[in-house]
Write a protein that holds these residues in place. Structure first.
Motif, PDB file in Angstrom:
ATOM      1  N   HIS A  97      40.267   9.574 -17.569  1.00 28.23           N
ATOM      2  CA  HIS A  97      39.544   8.291 -17.582  1.00 28.23           C
ATOM      3  C   HIS A  97      38.088   8.429 -17.993  1.00 28.23           C
ATOM      4  CE1 HIS A  97      43.164   6.953 -15.667  1.00 28.23           C
ATOM      5  NE2 HIS A  97      42.978   7.811 -14.677  1.00 28.23           N
ATOM      6  N   VAL A  98      37.687   9.636 -18.366  1.00 34.77           N
ATOM      7  CA  VAL A  98      36.287   9.852 -18.766  1.00 34.77           C
ATOM      8  C   VAL A  98      36.185   9.549 -20.265  1.00 34.77           C
ATOM      9  CG1 VAL A  98      34.358  11.486 -18.757  1.00 34.77           C
ATOM     10  CG2 VAL A  98      36.049  11.559 -16.922  1.00 34.77           C
ATOM     11  N   LYS A  99      36.091   8.223 -20.536  1.00 35.95           N
ATOM     12  CA  LYS A  99      36.140   7.747 -21.922  1.00 35.95           C
ATOM     13  C   LYS A  99      34.733   7.562 -22.481  1.00 35.95           C
ATOM     14  CE  LYS A  99      40.609   7.273 -22.250  1.00 35.95           C
ATOM     15  NZ  LYS A  99      41.371   6.244 -21.550  1.00 35.95           N
ATOM     16  N   ALA A 100      34.630   7.563 -23.792  1.00 33.94           N
ATOM     17  CA  ALA A 100      33.337   7.380 -24.479  1.00 33.94           C
ATOM     18  C   ALA A 100      32.573   6.204 -23.888  1.00 33.94           C
ATOM     19  CB  ALA A 100      33.586   7.157 -25.962  1.00 33.94           C
ATOM     20  N   GLY A 101      31.273   6.393 -23.669  1.00 27.70           N
ATOM     21  CA  GLY A 101      30.436   5.306 -23.162  1.00 27.70           C
ATOM     22  C   GLY A 101      30.300   5.309 -21.650  1.00 27.70           C
ATOM     23  N   LYS A 102      31.175   6.050 -20.973  1.00 30.32           N
ATOM     24  CA  LYS A 102      31.064   6.107 -19.516  1.00 30.32           C
ATOM     25  C   LYS A 102      30.009   7.139 -19.090  1.00 30.32           C
ATOM     26  CE  LYS A 102      35.620   4.560 -17.945  1.00 30.32           C
ATOM     27  NZ  LYS A 102      36.512   4.653 -16.791  1.00 30.32           N
ATOM     28  N   THR A 103      29.710   7.100 -17.793  1.00 32.93           N
ATOM     29  CA  THR A 103      28.757   8.061 -17.227  1.00 32.93           C
ATOM     30  C   THR A 103      29.451   8.868 -16.141  1.00 32.93           C
ATOM     31  OG1 THR A 103      26.841   6.662 -17.657  1.00 32.93           O
ATOM     32  CG2 THR A 103      26.609   8.289 -15.903  1.00 32.93           C
ATOM     33  N   LEU A 104      29.267  10.175 -16.206  1.00 32.50           N
ATOM     34  CA  LEU A 104      29.757  11.050 -15.144  1.00 32.50           C
ATOM     35  C   LEU A 104      28.543  11.491 -14.339  1.00 32.50           C
ATOM     36  CD1 LEU A 104      32.591  12.150 -14.522  1.00 32.50           C
ATOM     37  CD2 LEU A 104      31.906  14.261 -15.687  1.00 32.50           C
ATOM     38  N   SER A 105      28.657  11.349 -13.024  1.00 33.56           N
ATOM     39  CA  SER A 105      27.488  11.541 -12.185  1.00 33.56           C
ATOM     40  C   SER A 105      27.837  12.374 -10.958  1.00 33.56           C
ATOM     41  CB  SER A 105      26.993  10.145 -11.805  1.00 33.56           C
ATOM     42  OG  SER A 105      25.955  10.206 -10.891  1.00 33.56           O
ATOM     43  N   CYS A 106      26.841  13.025 -10.369  1.00 33.16           N
ATOM     44  CA  CYS A 106      27.080  13.888  -9.203  1.00 33.16           C
ATOM     45  C   CYS A 106      25.788  14.025  -8.397  1.00 33.16           C
ATOM     46  CB  CYS A 106      27.551  15.272  -9.670  1.00 33.16           C
ATOM     47  SG  CYS A 106      26.341  16.075 -10.735  1.00 33.16           S
ATOM     48  N   SER A 107      25.873  14.753  -7.270  1.00 36.99           N
ATOM     49  CA  SER A 107      24.668  15.002  -6.465  1.00 36.99           C
ATOM     50  C   SER A 107      24.325  16.480  -6.361  1.00 36.99           C
ATOM     51  CB  SER A 107      24.825  14.415  -5.053  1.00 36.99           C
ATOM     52  OG  SER A 107      24.733  13.003  -5.108  1.00 36.99           O
ATOM     53  N   HIS A 108      25.051  17.303  -7.099  1.00 38.55           N
ATOM     54  CA  HIS A 108      24.765  18.741  -7.134  1.00 38.55           C
ATOM     55  C   HIS A 108      25.371  19.265  -8.429  1.00 38.55           C
ATOM     56  CE1 HIS A 108      24.128  22.826  -6.039  1.00 38.55           C
ATOM     57  NE2 HIS A 108      25.283  23.072  -5.451  1.00 38.55           N
ATOM     58  N   GLY A 109      24.611  20.107  -9.159  1.00 40.71           N
ATOM     59  CA  GLY A 109      25.042  20.489 -10.502  1.00 40.71           C
ATOM     60  C   GLY A 109      26.064  21.607 -10.585  1.00 40.71           C
ATOM     61  N   PHE A 110      26.531  22.108  -9.453  1.00 36.75           N
ATOM     62  CA  PHE A 110      27.403  23.288  -9.402  1.00 36.75           C
ATOM     63  C   PHE A 110      28.545  23.251 -10.434  1.00 36.75           C
ATOM     64  CE2 PHE A 110      30.712  26.058  -7.894  1.00 36.75           C
ATOM     65  CZ  PHE A 110      30.087  27.084  -7.196  1.00 36.75           C
ATOM     66  N   ASN A 111      29.303  22.160 -10.421  1.00 34.75           N
ATOM     67  CA  ASN A 111      30.516  22.120 -11.246  1.00 34.75           C
ATOM     68  C   ASN A 111      30.247  22.030 -12.742  1.00 34.75           C
ATOM     69  OD1 ASN A 111      33.236  22.059  -9.645  1.00 34.75           O
ATOM     70  ND2 ASN A 111      31.678  21.076  -8.367  1.00 34.75           N
ATOM     71  N   ILE A 112      29.122  21.418 -13.092  1.00 29.90           N
ATOM     72  CA  ILE A 112      28.751  21.352 -14.510  1.00 29.90           C
ATOM     73  C   ILE A 112      28.205  22.707 -14.954  1.00 29.90           C
ATOM     74  CG2 ILE A 112      27.132  20.282 -16.147  1.00 29.90           C
ATOM     75  CD1 ILE A 112      29.381  18.379 -15.326  1.00 29.90           C
ATOM     76  N   ILE A 113      27.287  23.261 -14.167  1.00 34.37           N
ATOM     77  CA  ILE A 113      26.645  24.527 -14.547  1.00 34.37           C
ATOM     78  C   ILE A 113      27.660  25.669 -14.606  1.00 34.37           C
ATOM     79  CG2 ILE A 113      25.024  26.301 -13.714  1.00 34.37           C
ATOM     80  CD1 ILE A 113      23.771  23.843 -15.184  1.00 34.37           C
ATOM     81  N   TYR A 114      28.570  25.719 -13.639  1.00 33.86           N
ATOM     82  CA  TYR A 114      29.554  26.813 -13.624  1.00 33.86           C
ATOM     83  C   TYR A 114      30.863  26.414 -14.305  1.00 33.86           C
ATOM     84  CZ  TYR A 114      26.139  28.895 -10.516  1.00 33.86           C
ATOM     85  OH  TYR A 114      24.969  29.392  -9.999  1.00 33.86           O
ATOM     86  N   LYS A 115      30.805  25.317 -15.079  1.00 35.11           N
ATOM     87  CA  LYS A 115      31.896  24.930 -15.986  1.00 35.11           C
ATOM     88  C   LYS A 115      33.243  24.708 -15.304  1.00 35.11           C
ATOM     89  CE  LYS A 115      29.710  26.657 -20.164  1.00 35.11           C
ATOM     90  NZ  LYS A 115      28.381  26.613 -19.595  1.00 35.11           N
ATOM     91  N   GLN A 116      33.213  24.256 -14.061  1.00 38.36           N
ATOM     92  CA  GLN A 116      34.458  23.835 -13.402  1.00 38.36           C
ATOM     93  C   GLN A 116      34.841  22.458 -13.939  1.00 38.36           C
ATOM     94  OE1 GLN A 116      35.916  26.068 -11.010  1.00 38.36           O
ATOM     95  NE2 GLN A 116      34.316  27.266 -12.008  1.00 38.36           N
ATOM     96  N   ILE A 117      33.841  21.705 -14.394  1.00 36.96           N
ATOM     97  CA  ILE A 117      34.047  20.405 -15.024  1.00 36.96           C
ATOM     98  C   ILE A 117      33.405  20.482 -16.406  1.00 36.96           C
ATOM     99  CG2 ILE A 117      33.371  17.967 -14.988  1.00 36.96           C
ATOM    100  CD1 ILE A 117      33.493  18.022 -11.950  1.00 36.96           C
ATOM    101  N   ALA A 118      34.199  20.184 -17.439  1.00 40.73           N
ATOM    102  CA  ALA A 118      33.672  20.215 -18.809  1.00 40.73           C
ATOM    103  C   ALA A 118      33.834  18.826 -19.429  1.00 40.73           C
ATOM    104  CB  ALA A 118      34.399  21.269 -19.624  1.00 40.73           C
ATOM    105  N   PRO A 119      32.837  17.963 -19.289  1.00 42.60           N
ATOM    106  CA  PRO A 119      32.976  16.586 -19.773  1.00 42.60           C
ATOM    107  C   PRO A 119      32.962  16.520 -21.302  1.00 42.60           C
ATOM    108  CG  PRO A 119      30.957  16.890 -18.455  1.00 42.60           C
ATOM    109  CD  PRO A 119      31.505  18.245 -18.746  1.00 42.60           C
TER     110      PRO A 119
END
Ligand code: NDP
Ligand code: MG
Length: 329
Positions: A97-119
């Motif tokens: 459901h992470v479609k163009a134009g949407k925003t993915l948001s969080c309160s701690h960067g762990f998953n983005i920085i350590y690439k557990q989530i790759a948007p």
């Protein structure tokens, strides 16, 4: 100042107008942030599995649905699940459901920085991190103020990512106190380092060793508890209010002298070298890799440490003392 500190005047709630915020998870941060945003007029829906959090979100009167339904409906998907499961839940229930134009948001960067989530590249990726536990976030907001926070932008596909992040920070009251603009790397590395070296790891070890040395030398555990744990709060409150010198003005000259001569013997230069090793393991990803491995294999060691701590006499004595003092108050 090497960082920008932003306030209410730097943020505009209009950037959230017509947008639906889907908060995924309704725990410490999820509940607090959802309630504050709703009070600020933001349209909030909750995505959560069936369980205690689900019931609590329902009781609070939110529109509650499954994680994938909320991710589908939301324009801003704000993930507030425990860090160690975000990658898995993202893959199974959110990613589609992470479609163009949407925003993915969080309160701690762990998953983005350590690439557990790759948007995907065509979404905005932002962080709004209150610098306090959820209960404090909510209580301070309800009293008309807010806790300080951090905002960061990792991907700015829309060109408006920072404005949206600042609007969320405002809706949570963070801009009333002050918001620091930083990068995902800075927030993730500093947060992990702070909790490991100083706040949780370092402090807990100091408390335990202090208590053990006194009790092993035959001093009463109740007194050791007061010296090494209870009084720590009073000292930290003074440091928090006015810095270390303010604390030194209030304590006795004897205590101040002891601080200068014995402190550096206890936490000596070799401790600083080991702190650098801890920071290095955070920055090179080896801490995160080991923690993800631990989380994926049933958290056996975490549970063992948790049990051992519960059996430590400082915890047993502390429980008794706190209950006696509560009764007398
Ligand atoms: P909590 O553990 O308090 O809440 C987790 C939520 O996720 C609960 O609602 C829980 O529901 C739900 N959940 C757990 N597993 C699943 C699953 N498999 N599927 C769906 N929902 C699930 O987390 P926090 O609020 O502490 O942390 C959230 C984020 O906020 C993290 O990124 C953290 O780093 C960050 N953060 C936390 C701070 C803090 O002080 N706690 C401070 C600043 C940032 P259930 O009731 O069903 O278990
Ligand atoms: Mg922290």
């Amino acid at each position: 100042m090497s960082v920008n500190i932003l306030h209410d005047k730097d943020a505009d709630l209009a950037h959230l107008k017509g947008l639906k915020v889907g908060i995924i998870g309704y725990g410490s941060q999820g509940r607090a942030q959802a309630l504050c945003m709703r009070d600020s007029g933001v349209e909030v829906i909750i995505g959560i599995r069936k369980g205690p959090s689900y019931n609590s979100a329902k009781e609070d009167g939110f529109s509650v649905m499954t994680v994938s339904e909320a991710a589908k409906e939301a324009d801003i998907i704000h993930i507030l699940l425990p860090d160690e499961i975000q990658g898995e839940v993202y893959k199974n229930e959110i990613a589609a459901h992470v479609k163009a134009g949407k925003t993915l948001s969080c309160s701690h960067g762990f998953n983005i920085i350590y690439k557990q989530i790759a948007p995907p590249a065509d979404v905005d990726v932002i962080m709004i991190a209150p610098k306090a536990p959820g209960t404090e976030v909510r209580k301070t907001f309800s009293n008309g103020f807010g806790v300080p926070g951090l905002v960061a932008v990792q991907q700015n596909a829309s060109g408006k990512a920072k404005e949206v992040a600042m609007a969320i920070a405002k809706a949570e009251g963070l801009t009333r106190a002050g918001v620091l603009e930083c990068t995902f790397e800075q927030e993730t590395y500093e947060d992990l380092f702070g909790e490991q070296a100083v706040l949780c790891g370092g402090t807990v070890q100091l408390i335990k060793y202090g208590f053990e040395v006194l009790t092993e030398a035959g001093y009463p555990p109740e007194m050791a508890y007061f010296e090494c744990l209870h009084e720590l709060k009073l000292i930290v409150d003074l440091i928090y209010e006015g810095g270390i010198q303010k604390m030194n003005e209030v304590i006795s000259n004897t205590a101040e002298w002891g601080e200068y001569v014995s402190g550096p013997k206890i936490v000596d230069a070799s401790a600083k070298e080991r702190m650098k090793e801890v920071l290095n393991a955070i920055e090179n990803g080896s801490f995160a890799a080991k923690w993800m491995e631990e989380a994926k294999t049933g958290k056996k060691n975490l549970l063992k440490h948790r049990e051992e701590l519960g059996n430590h006499s400082i915890e047993i004595v502390g429980k008794q003392i706190r209950s006696l003092f509560e009764k007398k108050n």
